[in-house]
Design a protein around this motif. Structure first.
Motif, PDB file in Angstrom:
ATOM      1  N   GLU A 128       8.572  -1.307   7.454  1.00 60.70           N
ATOM      2  CA  GLU A 128       8.811  -2.777   7.439  1.00 60.70           C
ATOM      3  C   GLU A 128       9.382  -3.312   8.716  1.00 60.70           C
ATOM      4  O   GLU A 128       8.660  -4.481   9.197  1.00 60.70           O
ATOM      5  N   GLN A 129      10.122  -2.551   9.483  1.00 61.44           N
ATOM      6  CA  GLN A 129      10.525  -2.923  10.614  1.00 61.44           C
ATOM      7  C   GLN A 129       9.267  -2.819  11.668  1.00 61.44           C
ATOM      8  O   GLN A 129       9.373  -3.873  12.530  1.00 61.44           O
ATOM      9  N   LEU A 130       8.603  -1.928  11.682  1.00 57.13           N
ATOM     10  CA  LEU A 130       7.405  -1.674  12.515  1.00 57.13           C
ATOM     11  C   LEU A 130       6.583  -2.771  12.380  1.00 57.13           C
ATOM     12  O   LEU A 130       5.810  -3.483  13.077  1.00 57.13           O
ATOM     13  N   ILE A 131       6.208  -3.026  11.090  1.00 53.54           N
ATOM     14  CA  ILE A 131       5.148  -4.199  10.572  1.00 53.54           C
ATOM     15  C   ILE A 131       5.798  -5.430  11.283  1.00 53.54           C
ATOM     16  O   ILE A 131       5.259  -6.503  11.755  1.00 53.54           O
ATOM     17  N   ARG A 137       0.996  -1.146   0.016  1.00 57.02           N
ATOM     18  CA  ARG A 137      -0.103  -0.121   0.010  1.00 57.02           C
ATOM     19  C   ARG A 137       0.974   1.387  -0.087  1.00 57.02           C
ATOM     20  O   ARG A 137       2.074   1.212   0.395  1.00 57.02           O
ATOM     21  N   THR A 138       0.355   2.202  -0.717  1.00 54.79           N
ATOM     22  CA  THR A 138       0.895   3.635  -0.621  1.00 54.79           C
ATOM     23  C   THR A 138       0.594   4.295   0.592  1.00 54.79           C
ATOM     24  O   THR A 138      -0.625   4.596   0.788  1.00 54.79           O
ATOM     25  N   ILE A 139       1.450   4.991   1.277  1.00 56.88           N
ATOM     26  CA  ILE A 139       0.903   5.949   2.270  1.00 56.88           C
ATOM     27  C   ILE A 139       1.451   7.330   1.949  1.00 56.88           C
ATOM     28  O   ILE A 139       2.815   7.603   1.837  1.00 56.88           O
ATOM     29  N   ASN A 140       0.734   8.481   1.859  1.00 61.19           N
ATOM     30  CA  ASN A 140       0.994   9.822   1.645  1.00 61.19           C
ATOM     31  C   ASN A 140       1.428  10.394   2.848  1.00 61.19           C
ATOM     32  O   ASN A 140       0.378  10.562   3.828  1.00 61.19           O
ATOM     33  N   ILE A 141       2.532  11.060   3.050  1.00 60.14           N
ATOM     34  CA  ILE A 141       2.915  11.732   4.432  1.00 60.14           C
ATOM     35  C   ILE A 141       3.622  13.106   3.732  1.00 60.14           C
ATOM     36  O   ILE A 141       4.363  13.251   3.025  1.00 60.14           O
ATOM     37  N   SER A 142       3.053  13.998   4.506  1.00 64.17           N
ATOM     38  CA  SER A 142       3.608  15.426   4.370  1.00 64.17           C
ATOM     39  C   SER A 142       4.403  15.841   4.900  1.00 64.17           C
ATOM     40  O   SER A 142       4.395  15.649   6.635  1.00 64.17           O
ATOM     41  N   LEU A 143       5.672  16.108   4.707  1.00 62.69           N
ATOM     42  CA  LEU A 143       6.820  16.836   5.346  1.00 62.69           C
ATOM     43  C   LEU A 143       7.431  17.868   4.914  1.00 62.69           C
ATOM     44  O   LEU A 143       7.405  18.000   3.516  1.00 62.69           O
ATOM     45  N   ASP A 144       8.001  18.595   5.677  1.00 59.50           N
ATOM     46  CA  ASP A 144       8.875  19.814   4.993  1.00 59.50           C
ATOM     47  C   ASP A 144      10.252  19.238   4.956  1.00 59.50           C
ATOM     48  O   ASP A 144      10.743  18.954   5.935  1.00 59.50           O
ATOM     49  N   ILE A 145      10.571  19.273   3.746  1.00 57.81           N
ATOM     50  CA  ILE A 145      11.981  18.692   3.497  1.00 57.81           C
ATOM     51  C   ILE A 145      13.035  19.699   3.179  1.00 57.81           C
ATOM     52  O   ILE A 145      12.659  20.663   2.287  1.00 57.81           O
ATOM     53  N   PRO A 146      14.208  19.881   3.620  1.00 54.78           N
ATOM     54  CA  PRO A 146      15.126  20.770   3.383  1.00 54.78           C
ATOM     55  C   PRO A 146      15.539  20.713   1.967  1.00 54.78           C
ATOM     56  O   PRO A 146      15.477  19.446   1.377  1.00 54.78           O
ATOM     57  N   PRO A 147      15.678  21.706   1.451  1.00 50.53           N
ATOM     58  CA  PRO A 147      16.304  21.681  -0.020  1.00 50.53           C
ATOM     59  C   PRO A 147      17.397  20.774  -0.328  1.00 50.53           C
ATOM     60  O   PRO A 147      17.777  19.880  -1.452  1.00 50.53           O
ATOM     61  N   LEU A 148      18.325  20.534   0.637  1.00 49.17           N
ATOM     62  CA  LEU A 148      19.599  19.872   0.389  1.00 49.17           C
ATOM     63  C   LEU A 148      19.347  18.463   0.811  1.00 49.17           C
ATOM     64  O   LEU A 148      20.309  17.337   0.451  1.00 49.17           O
ATOM     65  N   TYR A 149      18.136  18.086   1.165  1.00 48.71           N
ATOM     66  CA  TYR A 149      17.947  16.583   1.688  1.00 48.71           C
ATOM     67  C   TYR A 149      17.557  15.801   0.471  1.00 48.71           C
ATOM     68  O   TYR A 149      16.535  16.343  -0.239  1.00 48.71           O
ATOM     69  N   HIS A 150      18.137  14.533   0.247  1.00 42.92           N
ATOM     70  CA  HIS A 150      17.817  13.430  -0.624  1.00 42.92           C
ATOM     71  C   HIS A 150      16.420  13.033  -0.521  1.00 42.92           C
ATOM     72  O   HIS A 150      16.539  12.178   0.389  1.00 42.92           O
ATOM     73  N   VAL A 151      15.569  13.179  -1.253  1.00 39.18           N
ATOM     74  CA  VAL A 151      14.072  12.630  -1.094  1.00 39.18           C
ATOM     75  C   VAL A 151      14.332  10.936  -1.367  1.00 39.18           C
ATOM     76  O   VAL A 151      13.664  10.133  -0.600  1.00 39.18           O
ATOM     77  N   ASP A 152      14.887  10.397  -2.436  1.00 36.12           N
ATOM     78  CA  ASP A 152      15.140   9.365  -2.549  1.00 36.12           C
ATOM     79  C   ASP A 152      15.506   8.330  -1.218  1.00 36.12           C
ATOM     80  O   ASP A 152      15.117   7.294  -0.974  1.00 36.12           O
ATOM     81  N   GLU A 153      16.670   9.017  -0.491  1.00 40.12           N
ATOM     82  CA  GLU A 153      17.033   8.362   0.415  1.00 40.12           C
ATOM     83  C   GLU A 153      16.275   8.406   1.647  1.00 40.12           C
ATOM     84  O   GLU A 153      15.838   7.590   2.298  1.00 40.12           O
ATOM     85  N   LEU A 154      15.487   9.592   1.899  1.00 36.81           N
ATOM     86  CA  LEU A 154      14.407   9.419   2.878  1.00 36.81           C
ATOM     87  C   LEU A 154      13.297   8.552   2.672  1.00 36.81           C
ATOM     88  O   LEU A 154      12.779   7.842   3.548  1.00 36.81           O
ATOM     89  N   THR A 155      12.980   8.359   1.405  1.00 36.03           N
ATOM     90  CA  THR A 155      11.892   7.299   1.073  1.00 36.03           C
ATOM     91  C   THR A 155      12.127   6.034   1.455  1.00 36.03           C
ATOM     92  O   THR A 155      11.586   5.070   1.831  1.00 36.03           O
ATOM     93  N   ARG A 156      13.530   5.743   1.101  1.00 38.37           N
ATOM     94  CA  ARG A 156      14.017   4.267   1.540  1.00 38.37           C
ATOM     95  C   ARG A 156      14.190   3.963   2.856  1.00 38.37           C
ATOM     96  O   ARG A 156      13.811   3.144   3.456  1.00 38.37           O
ATOM     97  N   GLN A 157      14.709   5.091   3.831  1.00 42.34           N
ATOM     98  CA  GLN A 157      14.627   5.011   5.252  1.00 42.34           C
ATOM     99  C   GLN A 157      13.209   4.657   5.723  1.00 42.34           C
ATOM    100  O   GLN A 157      12.987   4.065   6.713  1.00 42.34           O
ATOM    101  N   LEU A 158      12.214   5.642   5.283  1.00 45.20           N
ATOM    102  CA  LEU A 158      11.175   5.339   5.864  1.00 45.20           C
ATOM    103  C   LEU A 158      10.390   4.085   5.458  1.00 45.20           C
ATOM    104  O   LEU A 158       9.651   3.432   6.244  1.00 45.20           O
ATOM    105  N   THR A 159      10.652   3.525   4.253  1.00 45.36           N
ATOM    106  CA  THR A 159      10.141   2.492   3.885  1.00 45.36           C
ATOM    107  C   THR A 159      10.703   1.153   4.766  1.00 45.36           C
ATOM    108  O   THR A 159      10.026   0.312   5.141  1.00 45.36           O
ATOM    109  N   GLU A 160      12.046   1.210   4.921  1.00 49.38           N
ATOM    110  CA  GLU A 160      12.788   0.370   5.829  1.00 49.38           C
ATOM    111  C   GLU A 160      12.188   0.312   7.466  1.00 49.38           C
ATOM    112  O   GLU A 160      11.904  -0.833   7.853  1.00 49.38           O
ATOM    113  N   TYR A 161      11.850   1.517   7.838  1.00 52.18           N
ATOM    114  CA  TYR A 161      11.339   1.780   9.059  1.00 52.18           C
ATOM    115  C   TYR A 161       9.972   1.184   9.344  1.00 52.18           C
ATOM    116  O   TYR A 161       9.767   0.503  10.118  1.00 52.18           O
TER     117      TYR A 161
END
Length: 74
Positions: free
Chosen positions: A29-32, A3-27
């Motif tokens: 999966e760990q919670l589940i 399933r896809t979960i939409n999360i609204s976040l204020d992401i700083p311009p220099l932050y890599h969105v792909d890396e954040l997406t990967r980290q959130l996905t891993e987290y």
């Protein structure tokens, strides 16, 4: 089921969105996985407790009454 979960976040311009997406996905999966493990452990403990009652010639009500008498001196 994925399933896809939409999360609204204020992401700083220099932050890599792909890396954040990967980290959130891993987290996520760990919670589940932890929730599923906890559910399995509870069921397993319940099965063990039920197995302890095999061979006892007392009804559930009698066992509860005995427990209350021992625990609370009723």
């Amino acid at each position: 089921m994925t399933r896809t979960i939409n999360i609204s976040l204020d992401i700083p311009p220099l932050y890599h969105v792909d890396e954040l997406t990967r980290q959130l996905t891993e987290y996520g999966e760990q919670l589940i996985a932890r929730r599923l493990e906890a559910a399995e452990k509870k069921q397993y403990r319940h099965e063990n407790l039920r197995g302890l009652l095999k061979g006892i010639d007392a009804s559930s009500e009698e066992l509860v009454e005995e427990y209350l008498q021992e625990k609370y001196k009723l």
